[in-house]
Design an enzyme around this catalytic site. Sequence first.
Site, PDB file in Angstrom:
ATOM      1  N   LYS A   1       0.844  -1.197   0.000  1.00  0.00           N
ATOM      2  CA  LYS A   1       0.000   0.000   0.000  1.00  0.00           C
ATOM      3  C   LYS A   1       0.879   1.246   0.000  1.00  0.00           C
ATOM      4  O   LYS A   1       2.055   1.223   0.353  1.00  0.00           O
ATOM      5  CB  LYS A   1      -0.926   0.022   1.222  1.00  0.00           C
ATOM      6  CG  LYS A   1      -0.230   0.125   2.588  1.00  0.00           C
ATOM      7  CD  LYS A   1       0.142   1.539   3.015  1.00  0.00           C
ATOM      8  CE  LYS A   1       0.888   1.574   4.331  1.00  0.00           C
ATOM      9  NZ  LYS A   1       1.467   2.917   4.632  1.00  0.00           N
TER      10      LYS A   1
ATOM     11  N   GLY B   1       7.517   1.572   4.762  1.00  0.00           N
ATOM     12  CA  GLY B   1       6.301   2.372   4.775  1.00  0.00           C
ATOM     13  C   GLY B   1       5.256   1.898   3.804  1.00  0.00           C
ATOM     14  O   GLY B   1       4.376   2.664   3.396  1.00  0.00           O
TER      15      GLY B   1
ATOM     16  N   ALA C   1       3.640  -1.314   4.314  1.00  0.00           N
ATOM     17  CA  ALA C   1       2.859  -2.346   5.014  1.00  0.00           C
ATOM     18  C   ALA C   1       3.218  -3.756   4.567  1.00  0.00           C
ATOM     19  O   ALA C   1       2.364  -4.631   4.524  1.00  0.00           O
ATOM     20  CB  ALA C   1       1.354  -2.098   4.869  1.00  0.00           C
ATOM     21  N   GLY C   2       4.496  -3.995   4.246  1.00  0.00           N
ATOM     22  CA  GLY C   2       4.908  -5.304   3.767  1.00  0.00           C
ATOM     23  C   GLY C   2       4.619  -6.422   4.755  1.00  0.00           C
ATOM     24  O   GLY C   2       4.060  -7.464   4.387  1.00  0.00           O
TER      25      GLY C   2
ATOM     26  N   SER D   1       2.505  -6.282   7.328  1.00  0.00           N
ATOM     27  CA  SER D   1       1.071  -6.313   7.621  1.00  0.00           C
ATOM     28  C   SER D   1       0.287  -7.009   6.517  1.00  0.00           C
ATOM     29  O   SER D   1      -0.647  -7.772   6.782  1.00  0.00           O
ATOM     30  CB  SER D   1       0.533  -4.882   7.807  1.00  0.00           C
ATOM     31  OG  SER D   1       1.100  -4.286   8.954  1.00  0.00           O
TER      32      SER D   1
ATOM     33  N   ASP E   1      -2.235  -1.773  10.708  1.00  0.00           N
ATOM     34  CA  ASP E   1      -2.426  -1.745   9.250  1.00  0.00           C
ATOM     35  C   ASP E   1      -3.087  -3.011   8.712  1.00  0.00           C
ATOM     36  O   ASP E   1      -3.515  -3.039   7.552  1.00  0.00           O
ATOM     37  CB  ASP E   1      -1.073  -1.577   8.533  1.00  0.00           C
ATOM     38  CG  ASP E   1      -0.613  -0.128   8.479  1.00  0.00           C
ATOM     39  OD1 ASP E   1      -1.440   0.772   8.728  1.00  0.00           O
ATOM     40  OD2 ASP E   1       0.573   0.099   8.181  1.00  0.00           O
TER      41      ASP E   1
END
Length: 305
Positions: free
Chosen positions: A13, A111, A113-114, A116, A149
């Site tokens: 994202k 930053g 969201a890897g 998550s 996230d």
Amino acid sequence: MQKDSLEIKAYAKINLGLDVLRRRPDGYHEVRMIMQTVGIYDTLILKKIEQGIALTVSMSPDETNPPGGEGEVPDNEENLCYRAAKLIKETYDIKEGVSISLMKRIPVAAGMAGGSTDAAAVLKGMNSLFGLGLSEETLQELGVKLGADIPYCIKGGTVLAEGIGEKLTGLFDAPDCFLLVAKPDISVSTKYVYENLKPDTLESRPDIDGMMAAIQAGSLDGILGCMENVLQSVTEAKYPVISSLKQQMEAQGAAKAMMSGSGPTVFGIFKEEEKARTAYETMYRGNLAKQVFLTGFVNPAKEGR
């Protein structure tokens, strides 16, 4: 009929707008942001095994997994994938085990969201693999126990996120564009960025309401005019390469360039494919970024995720 294995894409994202309203008494920050799924993804293969949880992690050729620090991807119970599988097994008393094979392509500690999105993919995959029949809302309630996230990563698409990021409102799909994504060879501590942010002294904030109206109207120009990330000033003060990436993208034709999340990934939005491809080639050959991607917005629900 239930399958004994399945393959899942876990999409990254970016934040088209990120505002931090205040720090809460529990230490979390109250946020208001527009989240957008992009076409960069990790691949997970889940298989039933007799017992336990087995996790293997491999990296794409342009990513490394250094020991220790923010950039490490653990292959043990510290990994969010492992914790997500354990949560499902314990919550629903699943006796069988699962093996998880994770191929990382999303930049690490970037930053985007890897971690998550990988955990979200495991929650969804376990739901399917073991025929649990859990709703998206139930999966989100489980996910927020592991990370703020994760509920968004379960939902995906173009979404307004509020609270600590768990209060989600689906929006119309954002209009198409060409997206250049670049991650420099550094890793950023999200904790450091939030600890050094002073929400009451911010000089500029994103226009979240204006962006929602622009998205509904299908106006890319309207979205561009409302974009802002209040965390960017903190991260780029410590890492000037972020400013350099942003300036280079805009000099090469990006209508707007901005940092995603707590960084250090920078993305540029292009209206013209030719300019985006030229910028990609220039940045790929340059030495400012370690990983460079040319992609676009996606809605995972329409991608058959």
